[in-house]
Design an enzyme around this catalytic site. Structure first.
Site, PDB file in Angstrom:
ATOM      1  N   SER A  50      -9.785  -0.286   7.324  1.00 42.18           N
ATOM      2  CA  SER A  50      -9.242  -0.119   5.970  1.00 42.18           C
ATOM      3  C   SER A  50      -8.652  -1.375   5.338  1.00 42.18           C
ATOM      4  CB  SER A  50      -8.183   0.976   5.955  1.00 42.18           C
ATOM      5  OG  SER A  50      -8.796   2.238   6.009  1.00 42.18           O
ATOM      6  N   SER A  77      -9.786   2.142   3.165  1.00 41.06           N
ATOM      7  CA  SER A  77      -8.915   2.905   2.304  1.00 41.06           C
ATOM      8  C   SER A  77      -7.997   2.053   1.440  1.00 41.06           C
ATOM      9  CB  SER A  77      -8.064   3.856   3.139  1.00 41.06           C
ATOM     10  OG  SER A  77      -7.150   3.140   3.955  1.00 41.06           O
ATOM     11  N   LYS A 136       0.860  -1.186   0.000  1.00 40.33           N
ATOM     12  CA  LYS A 136       0.000   0.000   0.000  1.00 40.33           C
ATOM     13  C   LYS A 136       0.897   1.236   0.000  1.00 40.33           C
ATOM     14  CE  LYS A 136      -3.850   1.971   2.747  1.00 40.33           C
ATOM     15  NZ  LYS A 136      -4.784   1.688   3.857  1.00 40.33           N
TER      16      LYS A 136
END
Lengths: 97, 494
Positions: free
Chosen positions: B179, B155, B80
């Protein structure tokens, strides 16, 4: 009630320039959120210690203060676009010469 | 080669060790998939095929010479885009950090590399991890591989989408309020949020420091355990880092196939107000758990309704402090303004998206003298009461079970989702971050419009072994995690 003036004050503290439309929108958004958060006042928290972290109730662990390996100046500055003679160059801070 | 997609990381590792598959072949296989499918999915913000192939060749050479390598040497992964790396940019999907390359590696990135994982690239996300649809990314909107008109969740939008589409077998992601778990549910993959402190946060761009935790998104619980052996190392650079634990996978090997003796706590009210199709999938999963021997017991979280405002107060206050460092002085975006104070405020105006600005303004407001006690400290006190609710629940059950979202993945820009649904979405995930303990989402079927549904297990502090065991036993009794979405290539489904 949070006023537009409050939002402008907070935006100034947070150093974010907002335009009039944003001030209006954030005033409305923050009022919604804070109004919603008013339910927190219903909870009896007398004598309850705040839980600032899930696993640091015993305090922050400490280690011996020994010098270890670290970045060189040039490594540390390599990712910046604003370098001048080994320093971060910023707009003029002090008036006059 | 297509059977690669059906293999676990451990099976791939065995093929590499036996030299029946080279790392170059494996990495090239994934790069090919990224090239074919990511143009539409938009999961990756940065990819570096050349470096990845070069590293794979190096590992193959070392293996050919008989060198003893870690078992994960030569396996692919992706990160990420808030995990800093010295060989790739880290942007947090923001204009503020566009093009930023860190001078050092996050501990998680370093540990993965030292274990021989080869990073395929950096994955898209909501800007600064603030959002639950992926739509707040400054650069692009990642789509859900099961339906390109739907969000992948957030997210960790790019992470969940990429793993579901098999554009990487594992993505290292972060979970501050859900997330990892929510997008894993939306995309039909497995997402583990470890206990706070289990995985080092050093070099992870902070959102809310007392809530943030890294964890893997994978295609199975088994793969999550396999990766955790590498991520679960103690780190002196993170003062909240727990002692090293490297036996997640070994312990899972002894899991057996029965949930007999396992008490699963179902929180009061967690099955009401769900989308009907999603609810049916979750109820079936609960029945499957019972068939495997688990006992479902009722547990109560009297403060559950307060979880979201508590989370909002804490997360935004911490975010306002953490994001104060983006002032245009040292790294990242700087507005071209000659006056210093104005340079700060225009830099931050230009560098942050609307959601980030809103959260900073809210967090700054909460931390004002006069509001601090009423909102921030009060929220931290209620947080302790929520911890007590968890402690009480874990006296009645071993794990908590339930849905991870109230509905399936929604359409981009969908304004018709009820406020209640959005609220429930957060309700199911944020309490766990406030408590700090571990949780996992596993796919448990399909709901509305044939979109994936996630089942969430929650465990106590540092109880990953019990959590992974139950999730694994359930998962092994199903094949939901083996379903692969049909992907579009030049307009044709593959």
């Amino acid at each position: 009630m949070i006023s537009e003036k409050d939002i402008m004050y907070v935006a100034d503290l947070a150093k974010i320039k907002l335009d009039a439309a944003e001030v209006k929108k954030f005033t409305s958004d923050l009022n919604d959120i804070v109004e919603y958060a008013a339910m927190l006042k219903e909870v009896d928290v007398a004598g309850v210690e705040p839980m600032y972290s899930p696993n640091l109730d015993e305090g922050t662990p400490e280690r011996e203060d020994v010098v270890g390996a670290s970045l060189t100046q040039s490594e540390a500055l390599a990712a910046s676009k604003y370098i001048d003679r080994g320093h971060f160059r910023v707009p003029k801070i002090i008036e006059g010469q | 080669m297509d059977n690669i997609l059906g293999l676990t990381l451990a099976e791939l590792s065995a093929l590499l060790e036996r030299k029946e598959l080279s790392s170059r072949e494996l990495i090239a296989f994934y790069i090919d998939r990224i090239e074919r499918f990511d143009g539409k999915l938009l999961a990756y913000l940065y990819k570096d095929a050349e470096s990845a192939l070069k590293r794979a060749e190096q590992i193959d050479d070392r293996r050919a010479k008989g060198e003893k390598l870690p078992r994960s040497a030569g396996l692919p992964c992706a990160l990420k885009d808030l995990i800093v790396t010295s060989d790739m940019p880290t942007t947090c999907a923001s204009k503020m950090l566009e093009g930023f390359i860190s001078p050092f590696d996050a501990t998680a990135a370093k540990n993965m590399r030292e274990a021989g994982y080869i990073s395929l690239g950096k994955l898209n996300m909501d800007q600064y991890a603030m959002g639950s649809s992926g739509e707040s990314s400054y650069f692009q909107k990642t789509v859900n591989p099961w339906d390109y008109s739907r969000v992948p969740g957030g997210s960790s939008s790019g992470s969940a989408s990429a793993v579901a589409a098999r554009l990487t077998p594992v993505a290292i992601s972060s979970d501050t309020g859900g997330s990892i778990r929510q997008p894993a549910g939306f995309c039909g993959v497995t997402g583990l949020k470890p206990t706070y402190g289990r995985v080092s946060r050093f070099g992870v761009v902070s959102y809310a420091s007392s809530l943030d935790q890294l964890g893997p998104i994978t295609n199975s619980v088994e793969d999550a355990a396999f990766v955790m052996d590498v991520l679960g190392l103690n780190d002196p650079m993170d003062s909240t880092s727990a002692p090293s634990k490297t036996d997640f996978y070994a312990n899972l090997q002894r899991a057996g196939d029965s949930l007999k003796g396992v008490r699963l706590g179902l929180p009061e009210g967690h099955l009401s107000d769900l989308a009907p199709g999603l609810k049916a999938a979750v109820e079936n999963a609960l029945k499957d758990c019972e068939k495997l021997g688990a006992e479902i017991v009722n547990v109560d979280f009297p403060l559950a309704a307060k979880g979201l405002p508590v989370y909002q107060m804490i997360a935004n206050a911490e975010a306002a402090s953490n994001l104060a460092k983006y002032d245009g002085v040292k790294y990242g975006h700087r507005a071209n303004i000659a006056e210093l104070e104005e340079m700060y405020s225009i830099t931050r105006r230009e560098g942050f998206g609307p959601e980030v600005k809103k959260r900073i303004i809210l967090g700054t407001y909460i931390l004002l003298e006069g509001q601090y006690e009423e909102y921030y400290r009060r929220a931290m006190r209620i947080r302790r009461l929520i911890r007590k609710d968890y402690d009480a629940a874990f006296k009645k059950c071993d794990l908590i079970v339930g849905p991870v979202s109230a509905g399936v993945a929604f359409r981009f820009g969908d304004k018709t989702i009820s406020a209640m649904e959005m609220y429930l979405n957060d309700l199911f995930t944020v309490l766990l971050n406030l408590n700090g303990s571990c949780g996992i989402t596993v796919p448990c079927g399909f709901g509305e419009d044939n979109l994936p549904v996630g089942l969430q297990f929650q465990g106590d502090m540092f109880a990953e072994d019990a959590l992974l065991r139950a999730a694994h036993i359930y998962q092994q009794s199903t094949d939901w995690h083996k379903r692969i979405p049909a992907l579009l290539e030049n307009g044709v489904e593959r």
